[in-house]
Write a protein that holds these residues in place. Structure first.
Motif, PDB file in Angstrom:
ATOM      1  N   LEU A  42       0.842  -1.206   0.000  1.00 45.64           N
ATOM      2  CA  LEU A  42       0.000   0.000   0.000  1.00 45.64           C
ATOM      3  C   LEU A  42       0.869   1.246   0.000  1.00 45.64           C
ATOM      4  O   LEU A  42       0.570   2.228  -0.695  1.00 45.64           O
ATOM      5  CB  LEU A  42      -0.959  -0.015   1.185  1.00 45.64           C
ATOM      6  CG  LEU A  42      -2.014  -1.124   1.137  1.00 45.64           C
ATOM      7  CD1 LEU A  42      -2.776  -1.182   2.439  1.00 45.64           C
ATOM      8  CD2 LEU A  42      -2.949  -0.932  -0.042  1.00 45.64           C
ATOM      9  N   TRP A  43       1.950   1.226   0.747  1.00 41.01           N
ATOM     10  CA  TRP A  43       2.898   2.347   0.787  1.00 41.01           C
ATOM     11  C   TRP A  43       3.486   2.589  -0.604  1.00 41.01           C
ATOM     12  O   TRP A  43       3.678   3.728  -1.029  1.00 41.01           O
ATOM     13  CB  TRP A  43       3.986   2.013   1.795  1.00 41.01           C
ATOM     14  CG  TRP A  43       5.123   2.971   1.911  1.00 41.01           C
ATOM     15  CD1 TRP A  43       5.086   4.337   1.803  1.00 41.01           C
ATOM     16  CD2 TRP A  43       6.487   2.644   2.180  1.00 41.01           C
ATOM     17  NE1 TRP A  43       6.342   4.870   1.998  1.00 41.01           N
ATOM     18  CE2 TRP A  43       7.220   3.834   2.235  1.00 41.01           C
ATOM     19  CE3 TRP A  43       7.150   1.446   2.396  1.00 41.01           C
ATOM     20  CZ2 TRP A  43       8.582   3.868   2.474  1.00 41.01           C
ATOM     21  CZ3 TRP A  43       8.505   1.478   2.651  1.00 41.01           C
ATOM     22  CH2 TRP A  43       9.210   2.689   2.687  1.00 41.01           C
ATOM     23  N   MET A  44       3.736   1.498  -1.337  1.00 44.98           N
ATOM     24  CA  MET A  44       4.338   1.609  -2.663  1.00 44.98           C
ATOM     25  C   MET A  44       3.323   1.955  -3.753  1.00 44.98           C
ATOM     26  O   MET A  44       3.696   2.123  -4.903  1.00 44.98           O
ATOM     27  CB  MET A  44       5.054   0.303  -3.014  1.00 44.98           C
ATOM     28  CG  MET A  44       6.263   0.053  -2.143  1.00 44.98           C
ATOM     29  SD  MET A  44       7.033  -1.555  -2.454  1.00 44.98           S
ATOM     30  CE  MET A  44       7.366  -1.455  -4.202  1.00 44.98           C
ATOM     31  N   GLY A  45       2.045   2.033  -3.396  1.00 47.34           N
ATOM     32  CA  GLY A  45       1.052   2.478  -4.366  1.00 47.34           C
ATOM     33  C   GLY A  45       0.086   1.420  -4.856  1.00 47.34           C
ATOM     34  O   GLY A  45      -0.812   1.743  -5.635  1.00 47.34           O
ATOM     35  N   SER A  46       0.236   0.183  -4.464  1.00 45.12           N
ATOM     36  CA  SER A  46      -0.757  -0.832  -4.825  1.00 45.12           C
ATOM     37  C   SER A  46      -2.058  -0.485  -4.118  1.00 45.12           C
ATOM     38  O   SER A  46      -2.043  -0.066  -2.960  1.00 45.12           O
ATOM     39  CB  SER A  46      -0.288  -2.224  -4.404  1.00 45.12           C
ATOM     40  OG  SER A  46       0.871  -2.595  -5.104  1.00 45.12           O
ATOM     41  N   ARG A  47      -3.172  -0.676  -4.787  1.00 46.02           N
ATOM     42  CA  ARG A  47      -4.459  -0.343  -4.189  1.00 46.02           C
ATOM     43  C   ARG A  47      -5.449  -1.494  -4.287  1.00 46.02           C
ATOM     44  O   ARG A  47      -6.304  -1.643  -3.441  1.00 46.02           O
ATOM     45  CB  ARG A  47      -5.086   0.892  -4.872  1.00 46.02           C
ATOM     46  CG  ARG A  47      -4.296   2.157  -4.646  1.00 46.02           C
ATOM     47  CD  ARG A  47      -4.483   2.659  -3.226  1.00 46.02           C
ATOM     48  NE  ARG A  47      -3.640   3.794  -2.972  1.00 46.02           N
ATOM     49  CZ  ARG A  47      -2.499   3.757  -2.283  1.00 46.02           C
ATOM     50  NH1 ARG A  47      -2.066   2.633  -1.775  1.00 46.02           N
ATOM     51  NH2 ARG A  47      -1.785   4.836  -2.084  1.00 46.02           N
ATOM     52  N   GLN A  48      -5.367  -2.258  -5.353  1.00 47.76           N
ATOM     53  CA  GLN A  48      -6.345  -3.312  -5.562  1.00 47.76           C
ATOM     54  C   GLN A  48      -5.826  -4.649  -5.044  1.00 47.76           C
ATOM     55  O   GLN A  48      -4.623  -4.889  -4.994  1.00 47.76           O
ATOM     56  CB  GLN A  48      -6.713  -3.396  -7.040  1.00 47.76           C
ATOM     57  CG  GLN A  48      -7.393  -2.118  -7.511  1.00 47.76           C
ATOM     58  CD  GLN A  48      -7.697  -2.122  -8.991  1.00 47.76           C
ATOM     59  OE1 GLN A  48      -7.250  -2.990  -9.725  1.00 47.76           O
ATOM     60  NE2 GLN A  48      -8.451  -1.123  -9.425  1.00 47.76           N
ATOM     61  N   PHE A  49      -6.762  -5.507  -4.681  1.00 44.90           N
ATOM     62  CA  PHE A  49      -6.445  -6.789  -4.072  1.00 44.90           C
ATOM     63  C   PHE A  49      -5.425  -7.581  -4.903  1.00 44.90           C
ATOM     64  O   PHE A  49      -4.422  -8.069  -4.373  1.00 44.90           O
ATOM     65  CB  PHE A  49      -7.726  -7.596  -3.876  1.00 44.90           C
ATOM     66  CG  PHE A  49      -7.507  -8.922  -3.229  1.00 44.90           C
ATOM     67  CD1 PHE A  49      -7.299  -9.022  -1.865  1.00 44.90           C
ATOM     68  CD2 PHE A  49      -7.521 -10.087  -3.984  1.00 44.90           C
ATOM     69  CE1 PHE A  49      -7.095 -10.246  -1.263  1.00 44.90           C
ATOM     70  CE2 PHE A  49      -7.322 -11.320  -3.387  1.00 44.90           C
ATOM     71  CZ  PHE A  49      -7.107 -11.396  -2.020  1.00 44.90           C
TER      72      PHE A  49
END
Length: 134
Positions: A42-49
């Motif tokens: 999430l910190w690196m920018g992933s948002r979707q499962f």
């Protein structure tokens, strides 16, 4: 965990085995291997499962379980972006963003002691290489 709703979802210090302390309480939330890797993604920018699963390399059921625990603890929030079928984006909350210095410390420790032969590997390099391989 400052809210009483979040606090009631996890043992109190007195209920923890061994020496009751905030470190032990923290590990109840983020001590399982995949938990901090979810926060990292999430910190690196992933948002979707699916992005989170790919980035961690964990089985889907493990990530689903970790996301539920992290959401219950107030570390992540999920926002529905599609109704049929229901799909959600995940985001770090204030509590989750407060873990970034922990991740940065683990990153520094890992470069020094866990993978000292590859000190030039940066999270942004790994993320860029991962996106090129998709």
């Amino acid at each position: 965990m400052t809210s009483s709703a979040n606090a009631s979802a996890f043992p109190t210090l007195a209920e923890l085995p061994g020496r009751p302390c905030p470190i032990a309480a923290s590990l109840e939330v983020v001590g399982e291997r995949w938990a901090l890797l979810v926060v990292r993604e999430l910190w690196m920018g992933s948002r979707q499962f699916g992005e989170i699963v790919r980035g961690t390399g964990a089985p889907r059921d493990r990530i689903a379980a970790r996301l539920k625990v992290l959401e219950r603890a107030g570390v992540v929030s999920r926002v529905q972006y599609q109704e049929a079928p229901p799909r959600f984006d995940y985001h770090l909350t204030e509590s989750g963003r407060a873990l970034i210095p922990v991740l940065e410390s683990l990153l520094a420790w890992g470069r020094e002691y866990a993978v000292p032969d590859d000190p030039d590997l940066h999270l942004s390099d790994a993320k860029h290489a991962d996106r090129e391989n998709r």
